[in-house]
Design an enzyme around this catalytic site. Structure first.
Site, short mmCIF file in Angstrom:
data_model
loop_
_atom_site.label_atom_id
_atom_site.label_comp_id
_atom_site.label_asym_id
_atom_site.label_seq_id
_atom_site.Cartn_x
_atom_site.Cartn_y
_atom_site.Cartn_z
N LYS A 11 0.86 -1.20 0.00
CA LYS A 11 0.00 0.00 0.00
C LYS A 11 0.88 1.24 0.00
O LYS A 11 2.04 1.19 0.44
CB LYS A 11 -0.96 0.02 1.20
CG LYS A 11 -0.30 0.12 2.59
CD LYS A 11 -0.11 1.54 3.10
CE LYS A 11 0.70 1.54 4.39
NZ LYS A 11 1.38 2.71 4.78
N PRO A 94 9.76 -4.00 -0.40
CA PRO A 94 10.82 -3.67 0.55
C PRO A 94 10.32 -3.78 2.00
O PRO A 94 9.16 -3.49 2.28
CB PRO A 94 11.19 -2.22 0.21
CG PRO A 94 10.71 -2.02 -1.18
CD PRO A 94 9.52 -2.91 -1.37
N ALA A 96 10.27 -2.89 6.06
CA ALA A 96 10.38 -1.69 6.92
C ALA A 96 10.47 -0.42 6.07
O ALA A 96 11.37 0.39 6.20
CB ALA A 96 11.58 -1.78 7.86
N ALA A 100 3.59 -1.31 4.07
CA ALA A 100 2.73 -2.33 4.69
C ALA A 100 3.09 -3.74 4.25
O ALA A 100 2.22 -4.62 4.22
CB ALA A 100 1.25 -2.05 4.43
N GLY A 101 4.33 -3.99 3.93
CA GLY A 101 4.76 -5.33 3.51
C GLY A 101 4.35 -6.40 4.51
O GLY A 101 3.75 -7.41 4.12
N GLY A 102 4.64 -6.19 5.78
CA GLY A 102 4.31 -7.17 6.82
C GLY A 102 2.80 -7.29 7.01
O GLY A 102 2.26 -8.40 7.02
N SER A 103 2.13 -6.17 7.13
CA SER A 103 0.67 -6.18 7.33
C SER A 103 -0.02 -6.88 6.17
O SER A 103 -0.99 -7.62 6.35
CB SER A 103 0.12 -4.76 7.41
OG SER A 103 0.76 -4.06 8.44
N SER A 104 0.49 -6.64 4.97
CA SER A 104 -0.09 -7.23 3.78
C SER A 104 0.11 -8.75 3.78
O SER A 104 -0.79 -9.51 3.41
CB SER A 104 0.56 -6.58 2.55
OG SER A 104 0.37 -7.36 1.43
N ASP A 136 -2.69 -1.78 10.17
CA ASP A 136 -2.93 -1.69 8.72
C ASP A 136 -3.48 -2.99 8.12
O ASP A 136 -3.80 -3.03 6.93
CB ASP A 136 -1.62 -1.35 7.99
CG ASP A 136 -1.15 0.06 8.26
OD1 ASP A 136 -1.94 0.86 8.79
OD2 ASP A 136 0.02 0.36 7.92
O1 C5P Z 1 -0.32 -1.50 14.66
P1 C5P Z 1 1.11 -1.78 14.32
O2 C5P Z 1 1.64 -3.00 15.03
O3 C5P Z 1 1.38 -1.81 12.85
O4 C5P Z 1 1.92 -0.55 14.87
C1 C5P Z 1 3.30 -0.61 15.12
C2 C5P Z 1 3.64 0.49 16.12
O5 C5P Z 1 3.44 1.78 15.53
C3 C5P Z 1 2.76 0.50 17.36
O6 C5P Z 1 3.28 -0.34 18.36
C4 C5P Z 1 2.81 1.95 17.79
O7 C5P Z 1 4.00 2.22 18.48
C5 C5P Z 1 2.88 2.68 16.47
N1 C5P Z 1 1.56 3.14 15.99
C6 C5P Z 1 0.97 4.24 16.59
N2 C5P Z 1 -0.26 4.66 16.14
C7 C5P Z 1 -0.88 4.03 15.13
C8 C5P Z 1 -0.28 2.92 14.50
C9 C5P Z 1 0.95 2.51 14.95
O8 C5P Z 1 1.52 4.84 17.52
N3 C5P Z 1 -2.06 4.49 14.72
#
Ligand code: C5P
Length: 284
Positions: A11, A94, A96, A100-104, A136
């Protein structure tokens, strides 16, 4: 069906606004996300038990630290079925990178397992599971173009754009989402400013002055940064660009200091005014 290949798309963010830091530590977001044609391929093969994961990138974890593995674990627990899966991920997105590679991958494992194991969950239920894995993930399950709010999991579909081309360029540095949000000065966000105003906290207002457009205008016109520094040196408690610039404002606690600063600025041929705030004229 014993095995399946699922595509796991990246994404991009068309916009990303951070509204405030929440009580739960997450940030309240308002952003538009768009799925793009860059993808990883994930092969899922049904087994009797256990989760085995491999990828073409040797440095990625292959246990529950990998969100795709965690997605499979969550699927089996939530579905209350005994079963297993071999997951083979061919990464192209890529890592990090803010794509959204991991989320996807997590979204693709959830939807893929759901297909392999006979549509146990509706898409809505899959999104609720996905939410537990990462903010995500629900968007990655739904895809397309969407307004995304909350911590990223509340989705409002937007119409599909006409097919539009983007260039994606990722420099060779890795960025941790948690670290970026962690360093975000949440006290600079509008909610903090509202409470400083309500508390009549002048210094609180001064340190929270913030303008996202400054990042654009000040890059093009370094004089803006210089004026801000000068204002602070001349006694301002805080300083920021106004609107889209190039005007800079400084908050002074003391009218005399403000007038002294004005004289310095006038010498540089800037349009300079000492002003004060006014009360509201009509009800709104
Ligand atoms: O939800 P996800 O695991 O992808 O988020 C990774 C980190 O990014 C969370 O642990 C948080 O520190 C930060 N984050 C945030 N606010 C969001 C999404 C992510 O602070 N809306």
């Amino acid at each position: 069906m014993n095995q399946i290949d699922v595509t796991s798309n990246a994404k991009i963010n068309l916009t990303l606004d951070v509204l405030k830091k929440r009580e739960d530590g997450y940030h309240e977001l308002k952003m538009i996300m768009q799925t793009v044609s860059l993808y990883d391929i994930i092969n899922l093969r049904k087994t009797d038990s256990g989760i085995f994961l491999k990828t073409n990138l040797k440095y990625l974890p292959t246990d529950s630290r990998n969100i795709a593995y965690a997605a499979a674990q969550l699927f089996f627990t939530a579905a209350e079925i005994s079963g297993g899966v071999d997951i083979n991920i061919k990464k192209t997105i890529p890592v990090a990178a803010g794509l959204a590679g991991g989320s996807s991958n997590a979204a693709a494992v959830l939807t893929g397992l759901n297909t392999l194991y006979g549509k146990i969950f509706s898409e809505k239920e899959l999104c609720l599971l996905g939410e537990k894995l990462g903010s995500d993930v629900p968007f990655c399950i739904a895809g397309g173009c969407a307004l995304s709010t909350g911590r990223g999991e509340i989705l409002t579909p937007l119409p599909d754009m006409p097919t539009t081309t983007f260039l994606i360029a990722k420099p060779p540095v890795r960025v941790s989402t948690a670290a970026v949000y962690g360093s975000l000065r949440a006290d600079k966000l509008t909610d903090g400013m509202i409470s400083a105003i309500q508390k009549h906290d002048q210094s609180g207002v001064a340190v929270r002055l913030f303008n996202v457009l400054e990042t654009v205008t000040a890059k093009e016109h370094p004089i803006i940064k210089k004026i801000k520094q000068d204002m602070i040196e001349l006694g301002a408690l805080g300083s920021v660009m106004s609107g889209s610039g190039p005007t800079v404002i400084g908050l002074f606690k003391d009218k005399k200091l403000a007038n002294d600063a004005k004289n310095v600025m006038l010498k540089r041929r800037f349009d300079t005014f000492v002003v004060h705030t006014l009360k509201r004229k009509t009800e709104i």
